[in-house]
Design a protein around this motif. Structure first.
Motif: not given
Length: 312
Positions: A111, A149, A153, A204
């Motif tokens: 990310i 994030m 995850q 992702l």
């Protein structure tokens, strides 16, 4: 079968079938780890102490450096122990912690690199509005999203992976605890875990990489519209380091998490996984410092020299 709640650990086979290679890898991994510590710590110091580096680009770079420090420290010490001696064990708790942190930081980096691509897009395509768009509050928010994030995850994927019914031999054909390796170790039905891994890989890995490619396509179109060698040079200087880092990181991630199921791919995946865990955190600070005049000038200023006169 070993009960998934059992404290019994695992055997990390790594490259144990190549004992002579292990000694070489020990030296390589140790040197890489020391370089990782030195390079990323230096970038963190420069980004914090030098006011001229208090900009969005170096804010995200310092996040990447801190991430790389945590990333390698999660797995390299255990890897060095396993490479040096005959003991290849890791406790169930140690494996669980390693898997959780490794998943979280790996996702965060995916990310974060996408966020950095967006920053480069605005810098090249919207230079007059850059300070307005990429303001400090947005930088903090984007960085927070990347870290959250990663945490989310890991919270989603770690428990189902550790709940698998593992085979009695407990031998992980890898040098660290990763989701694909633990799935292969299971003697039960892994359909749900494989679907979960595939979906998370698309969301992702594939999606962030696609966004990065879109950003650089827009940058390329913007530069091509300007018939200026100076514009080309400036755009290249702005984007080249990040583009190299993205290429190295995503090529190794794809080789590890999106590889086909066969023995050759599995063996090759070990080397890509080693590069993913050790190589990229070592190369990242070198790429950004060797190709970035501002960082080199900040380094000379930190040493008490006239950094503005250092252009090489």
């Amino acid at each position: 079968m070993v009960n998934h709640s059992s404290p019994v650990g695992f055997l990390l086979l790594g490259f144990s079938e190549h004992p002579h290679l292990e000694k070489i890898l020990f030296v390589v991994v140790l040197c890489s780890y020391l370089l990782t510590l030195l390079g990323n710590t230096l970038i963190l110091l420069l980004s914090t102490l030098d006011p001229r580096l208090h900009s969005p680009m170096y804010f995200f770079l310092s996040n990447l450096s801190f991430l790389d420090l945590c990333f390698t420290t999660t797995c390299v010490p255990q890897m060095l122990v396993n490479l040096w001696g005959p003991t290849k064990t890791i406790s169930f708790l140690g494996c669980s912690v390693q898997l959780f942190i490794f998943l979280s930081l790996g996702t965060t980096e995916c990310i974060l690199l996408t966020v950095m691509a967006f920053d480069r897009y605005v810098a090249v395509c919207q230079p007059l509005h850059y300070a307005t768009i990429i303001h400090p509050r947005l930088c903090r928010q984007l960085a927070a999203v990347a870290w959250m994030m990663g945490l989310l995850q890991s919270l989603v994927q770690t428990p189902p992976t550790l709940s698998l019914p593992f085979c009695p031999h407990r031998q992980i054909d890898d040098f660290l605890c990763e989701v694909p390796s633990l799935i292969r170790l299971s003697c039960g039905d892994t359909t749900f875990n494989e679907i979960q891994l595939a979906v998370s890989s698309v969301i992702l890995v594939v999606v962030p990489l696609s966004l990065i490619l879109v950003s650089y396509s827009a940058i390329a179109r913007a530069v091509l519209r300007i018939n200026s060698a100076e514009a080309w040079k400036k755009a290249l200087g702005t984007c080249s380091s990040h583009l190299i880092v993205v290429t190295l990181f995503y090529s190794s991630v794809i080789a590890v998490y999106l590889q086909p199921k066969n023995p050759y791919a599995q063996e090759r995946g070990k080397f890509f996984g080693l590069f993913y865990a050790v190589g990229t955190p070592t190369l990242n600070p070198l790429i950004y410092t060797l190709r970035n005049k501002e960082v080199k000038r900040a380094f000379w200023r930190l040493l008490g020299k006239n950094g503005d006169s250092k252009n090489t």
